[in-house]
Scaffold this motif. Structure first.
Motif, mmCIF file in Angstrom:
data_model
loop_
_atom_site.group_PDB
_atom_site.id
_atom_site.type_symbol
_atom_site.label_atom_id
_atom_site.label_comp_id
_atom_site.label_asym_id
_atom_site.label_seq_id
_atom_site.Cartn_x
_atom_site.Cartn_y
_atom_site.Cartn_z
ATOM 1 N N GLU A 188 0.842 -1.208 0.000
ATOM 2 C CA GLU A 188 0.000 0.000 0.000
ATOM 3 C C GLU A 188 0.871 1.250 0.000
ATOM 4 N N ASP A 232 -8.531 1.284 0.955
ATOM 5 C CA ASP A 232 -7.088 1.511 0.833
ATOM 6 C C ASP A 232 -6.765 2.872 0.223
ATOM 7 N N GLU A 249 -9.108 -1.004 -4.143
ATOM 8 C CA GLU A 249 -8.623 -1.971 -3.157
ATOM 9 C C GLU A 249 -7.272 -2.494 -3.616
ATOM 10 N N LEU A 250 -6.298 -2.531 -2.719
ATOM 11 C CA LEU A 250 -4.971 -3.040 -3.036
ATOM 12 C C LEU A 250 -4.787 -4.413 -2.397
ATOM 13 N N LYS A 251 -4.186 -5.319 -3.149
ATOM 14 C CA LYS A 251 -4.025 -6.698 -2.687
ATOM 15 C C LYS A 251 -2.686 -7.237 -3.133
HETATM 16 MG MG MG Z 1 -6.029 -4.116 0.638
#
Ligand code: MG
Ligand code: A3P
Ligand code: MG
Length: 380
Positions: A188, A232, A249-251
């Protein structure tokens, strides 16, 4: 044939619900048309600062900065020197969501023609993460859950209780597991700027106390919902759609090298990613694929709405409709069980893999979770 089997299972399922007060999680029972799920509307947001203090503003909202396709980010960097870890033994329950409600009651949208007799005008108040667990239940084979529910002034509040197994897991994590939990937050930091005209600062401290949370309202079939979820970042474009449409959304995930790894990614990871982002209406997921040493070797944007198509080639794969129908039936089950309007009474719903959902009732117990300050304030 198939139809007969389904009919038999459904009969059993309904019989169980009446006779024993339980709910089956068998996926075959939930293969029905997709239920109505209204486009979630953001009604507010809040932040948790570096000391985990509630702030009634978006100060922790960050801005997405697109990285190179193969950026080579080192996710291990800073783990021992620039990392402040949230104390996850502290159980916050619904407290932050309740603080938001107290400060923003006027922002909650009550239906014009309200059939709801609740003071807030919503049937359920909870965290997005709790609903994610409900959605994925028909496909979960390892981790059970416990959800506490209390009815107060007509609304049902749902708050998670940590299972014994989850507590043991949390208290016995290996050094490798501890470090890998950091990697997602470090990713992130490589992709997020604090300001709309800024750039990411990978030399800064990663502090997992900090969070930006959206509060959305929506409806699943007959159930009106108000829930909050951590977000995020957002895109920088000021002309982007309004929240939650501008959120990203970060993954992170292990890099995919074999067909078997790809299949597992589709079957397990994408189910969780879809459920988490679909619920609050977050339209994009940016996935960072990392190697064994925590180096990001690939980045891909996955639109949440395309996930159900991505998985269609997997044999016997998960289905969004099963997740949503199970959630709908679970919320109906909760409504039928949680009848006494009393914040000191907790109905504890328990589910373990390969079992039905069951419940127990607790009066003035360790499970009571609606705080005195919330009950007092909303009573006046
Ligand atoms: Mg995330
Ligand atoms: P990844 O999901 O990329 O692994 P979120 O993705 O929900 O915004 O969470 C940010 C990061 O918190 C995760 O990044 C992961 O590093 C960590 N995290 C969240 N939930 C976790 C869990 N149940 N177990 C381990 N790590 C978790
Ligand atoms: Mg997050």
């Amino acid at each position: 044939g198939d139809y007969e089997t389904k009919k038999r299972l459904r009969a059993t399922h309904e019989g169980q619900q009446r006779a024993a007060g339980t709910l089956s999680a068998h996926r075959q029972l939930y293969e029905r048309p997709f239920p109505l799920y209204k486009q979630p509307v953001e009604v507010g947001c809040f932040s948790l600062d570096s000391r985990r203090v509630f702030c009634n503003d978006p100060r922790q909202l960050r801005y997405y900065v697109q990285p190179a396709q193969s950026p080579g980010f080192d996710l291990r960097d800073g783990y021992t020197s620039r990392f402040v870890k949230r104390d996850d033994s502290v159980k916050e329950k619904l407290d932050h969501v309740l603080r938001w409600i107290l400060a923003n009651r006027d922002k909650i949208q009550t239906r014009v023609q309200t059939s709801s007799s609740s003071a807030l005008g919503v049937d359920f108040v909870t965290w997005r993460g709790h609903l994610t667990k409900v959605l994925t239940t028909p496909y979960e084979t390892h981790e059970g859950w416990m959800l506490a529910a209390s009815r107060f002034r007509g609304s049902i509040y749902i708050s998670e209780v940590e299972t014994e197994a989850a507590r043991v897991n949390r208290e016995t994590r290996s050094e490798r597991q501890e470090e890998m939990m950091y990697w997602g937050y470090k990713f992130e930091q490589y992709l997020c700027a604090d300001d709309v005209d800024g750039t990411p600062d990978p030399g800064g401290v990663v502090n997992t106390n900090e969070a930006f949370c959206t509060v959305v309202q929506t409806r699943l079939a007959d159930h009106t919902l108000l829930f909050s979820g951590e977000v995020d970042c957002r895109v920088k474009d000021p002309d982007a759609p309004p929240a939650p449409g501008c959120y990203v959304e970060l993954k992170t995930s292990a890099e995919i090298c074999t067909p078997k790894q790809r299949s597992n990614f589709h079957r397990y990871k994408l189910l969780k990613w879809w459920a988490q982002s679909f619920l609050p209406g977050v339209p994009q997921i940016v996935a960072g694929f990392r190697d064994h040493d925590g180096i990001v070797v690939g980045v891909e944007t996955i639109p949440t709405s395309k996930i159900s198509h991505l998985i269609k080639n997997e044999y016997n794969c998960w289905k969004p409709t099963v997740c949503m129908n199970f959630c709908n039936d679970f919320l109906s089950f909760v409504k039928s069980v949680v009848t006494e309007d009393n914040p000191r009474v907790v109905y504890l719903f328990t589910w373990d893999p390969h079992r039905d959902v069951s419940f127990t009732v607790h009066r003035d117990s360790q499970y009571t979770f609606l705080p005195e300050w919330y009950i007092r304030d909303t009573s006046s």
